[in-house]
Design a protein around this motif. Structure first.
Motif, PDB file in Angstrom:
ATOM      1  N   TYR A 119      29.077  46.379  92.678  1.00 45.66           N
ATOM      2  CA  TYR A 119      30.010  47.193  91.914  1.00 45.66           C
ATOM      3  C   TYR A 119      29.242  47.947  90.827  1.00 45.66           C
ATOM      4  CZ  TYR A 119      33.332  43.675  93.778  1.00 45.66           C
ATOM      5  OH  TYR A 119      34.052  42.829  94.580  1.00 45.66           O
ATOM      6  N   ARG A 120      29.795  49.048  90.370  1.00 46.43           N
ATOM      7  CA  ARG A 120      29.123  49.802  89.299  1.00 46.43           C
ATOM      8  C   ARG A 120      28.938  48.921  88.059  1.00 46.43           C
ATOM      9  NH1 ARG A 120      32.893  54.849  88.430  1.00 46.43           N
ATOM     10  NH2 ARG A 120      33.028  54.607  90.703  1.00 46.43           N
ATOM     11  N   GLY A 121      27.736  49.014  87.486  1.00 49.05           N
ATOM     12  CA  GLY A 121      27.405  48.208  86.316  1.00 49.05           C
ATOM     13  C   GLY A 121      26.774  46.880  86.647  1.00 49.05           C
ATOM     14  N   ILE A 122      26.736  46.522  87.937  1.00 49.16           N
ATOM     15  CA  ILE A 122      26.213  45.230  88.371  1.00 49.16           C
ATOM     16  C   ILE A 122      24.982  45.446  89.252  1.00 49.16           C
ATOM     17  CG2 ILE A 122      26.721  43.079  89.607  1.00 49.16           C
ATOM     18  CD1 ILE A 122      28.374  43.520  87.042  1.00 49.16           C
ATOM     19  N   GLY A 123      23.984  44.590  89.099  1.00 46.98           N
ATOM     20  CA  GLY A 123      22.824  44.604  89.981  1.00 46.98           C
ATOM     21  C   GLY A 123      22.192  45.971  90.112  1.00 46.98           C
ATOM     22  N   TRP A 150      36.477  49.104  90.260  1.00 49.49           N
ATOM     23  CA  TRP A 150      35.674  48.420  91.277  1.00 49.49           C
ATOM     24  C   TRP A 150      36.405  48.389  92.618  1.00 49.49           C
ATOM     25  CZ3 TRP A 150      33.498  43.354  88.650  1.00 49.49           C
ATOM     26  CH2 TRP A 150      32.483  43.707  87.737  1.00 49.49           C
ATOM     27  N   ALA A 151      37.714  48.162  92.570  1.00 52.63           N
ATOM     28  CA  ALA A 151      38.486  48.073  93.818  1.00 52.63           C
ATOM     29  C   ALA A 151      38.784  49.450  94.386  1.00 52.63           C
ATOM     30  CB  ALA A 151      39.778  47.303  93.565  1.00 52.63           C
ATOM     31  N   GLU A 152      39.400  50.307  93.584  1.00 53.32           N
ATOM     32  CA  GLU A 152      39.950  51.562  94.085  1.00 53.32           C
ATOM     33  C   GLU A 152      38.880  52.605  94.378  1.00 53.32           C
ATOM     34  OE1 GLU A 152      42.706  52.596  91.028  1.00 53.32           O
ATOM     35  OE2 GLU A 152      44.104  50.970  91.541  1.00 53.32           O
ATOM     36  N   ARG A 153      37.754  52.544  93.671  1.00 45.85           N
ATOM     37  CA  ARG A 153      36.683  53.524  93.891  1.00 45.85           C
ATOM     38  C   ARG A 153      35.482  52.897  94.606  1.00 45.85           C
ATOM     39  NH1 ARG A 153      37.770  58.257  91.319  1.00 45.85           N
ATOM     40  NH2 ARG A 153      39.145  58.245  89.493  1.00 45.85           N
ATOM     41  N   ASP A 154      34.930  51.821  94.039  1.00 43.38           N
ATOM     42  CA  ASP A 154      33.659  51.293  94.554  1.00 43.38           C
ATOM     43  C   ASP A 154      33.824  50.607  95.907  1.00 43.38           C
ATOM     44  OD1 ASP A 154      32.922  52.199  92.087  1.00 43.38           O
ATOM     45  OD2 ASP A 154      32.313  50.258  91.284  1.00 43.38           O
TER      46      ASP A 154
END
Length: 288
Positions: free
Chosen positions: A62-66, A86-90
């Motif tokens: 997800y954006r912002g992670i790893g 995270w759900a609707e876009r990523d």
């Protein structure tokens, strides 16, 4: 075969993932949606095992992670994202990308760890998923958490977050040795859900309930009696939202498979390759 990949969410944000398997040979495609704050590399052994069973598997951050944390953000202060993003876009972008890489007509399957199993109904395009597997997935409502965890989450939700997050501008979990770094909006929304008996439905109401109830893909839930986060009540609560899906609920004790411990994260450890992983492999084979 392992291939690092990049793809764009519908707002142009670049996400990073890894494809495991041979797209030309795989007969099915599997999206592996991660837990809160868990980087995709944690799932690599399991994803490679699935690839050897003939699946094309996409792990992603997800954006912002790893790997999806921009180099410009040494910290996540000012980084905009929440769980809905995270759900609707990523995750929607990951699903589209996987579908674009898979062979024509290959069925899509979803494996969600914890949060990754909670958000299915929020993801545009989930209707194309042929089957769902959730691992260690529960509602997150804090008064249903495993009883040993409740003092910890009380301290987290009512003391640490209200003090630390306004000062840091994000949740500095790495320094606190709790969960991992999370964007401010992610932690704020997740905290709000966890403090309400209806969890995410406390925000989405009837509209989100209808989206979950409309899911018809068969669902396998694997939960564990020694999960330090999710109680049986948490597990029952979140899966109750999937009211239109035919569900197979398996609650596994470590002794059932000759193990001392499984816990919230153990399923994805390589030591369970011969005992737990085939349960998912067999499910996917039947659902293909």
């Amino acid at each position: 075969m392992t291939q690092p990949v990049r793809f764009l969410a519908d707002d142009g944000f670049e996400l990073h993932g890894t494809l495991h398997g041979d797209a030309a040979q795989a007969q099915t495609a599997v999206l592996l949606a991660p837990a809160m704050g868990v980087p995709q590399r944690f799932y690599a052994d399991f994803a490679q095992w699935l690839a050897r069973q003939g699946h094309l598997v996409l792990c992603f951050d997800y954006r912002g992670i790893g790997a999806s944390r921009p180099p410009s953000h040494r910290t996540l202060r000012g980084f905009e994202a929440d769980v809905s993003t995270w759900a609707e876009r990523d995750t929607a972008a990951a699903l589209r990308f996987l579908e674009s890489q898979a062979a024509d007509g290959a069925p899509l399957h979803w494996i969600g760890h914890s949060l990754g199993g909670q958000i299915v109904g929020l993801v545009p395009g989930h209707e194309r998923v042929a089957s769902i597997v959730t691992v260690g997935c529960g509602s997150g409502y804090w008064l249903q958490n495993a009883w040993k965890l409740r003092v910890y989450v009380w301290w987290l939700w009512f003391v640490i977050c209200p003090i630390v997050m306004p000062l840091a501008g994000y949740f500095p979990g790495r320094r606190l040795k709790k969960i991992g770094d999370l964007p401010y909006g992610v932690m704020r929304q997740w905290r709000r859900w966890c403090l309400h008996r209806d969890y995410l439905m406390s925000e989405g109401g009837a509209r989100w309930r209808e989206r979950y109830a409309a899911i018809r893909a068969p669902l396998l839930s694997l939960s564990f009696t020694d999960d330090e986060y999710m109680s049986a009540a948490n597990t029952a609560s979140i899966h109750g939202f999937y009211s239109g899906s035919e569900k197979t609920m398996k609650r596994i004790a470590p002794a059932d498979i000759g193990a001392r411990q499984i816990g919230h994260f153990g399923f994805f450890r390589k030591r369970f390759e011969a005992t737990l992983w085939p349960q998912v492999g067999q499910w996917l084979a039947r659902s293909a």
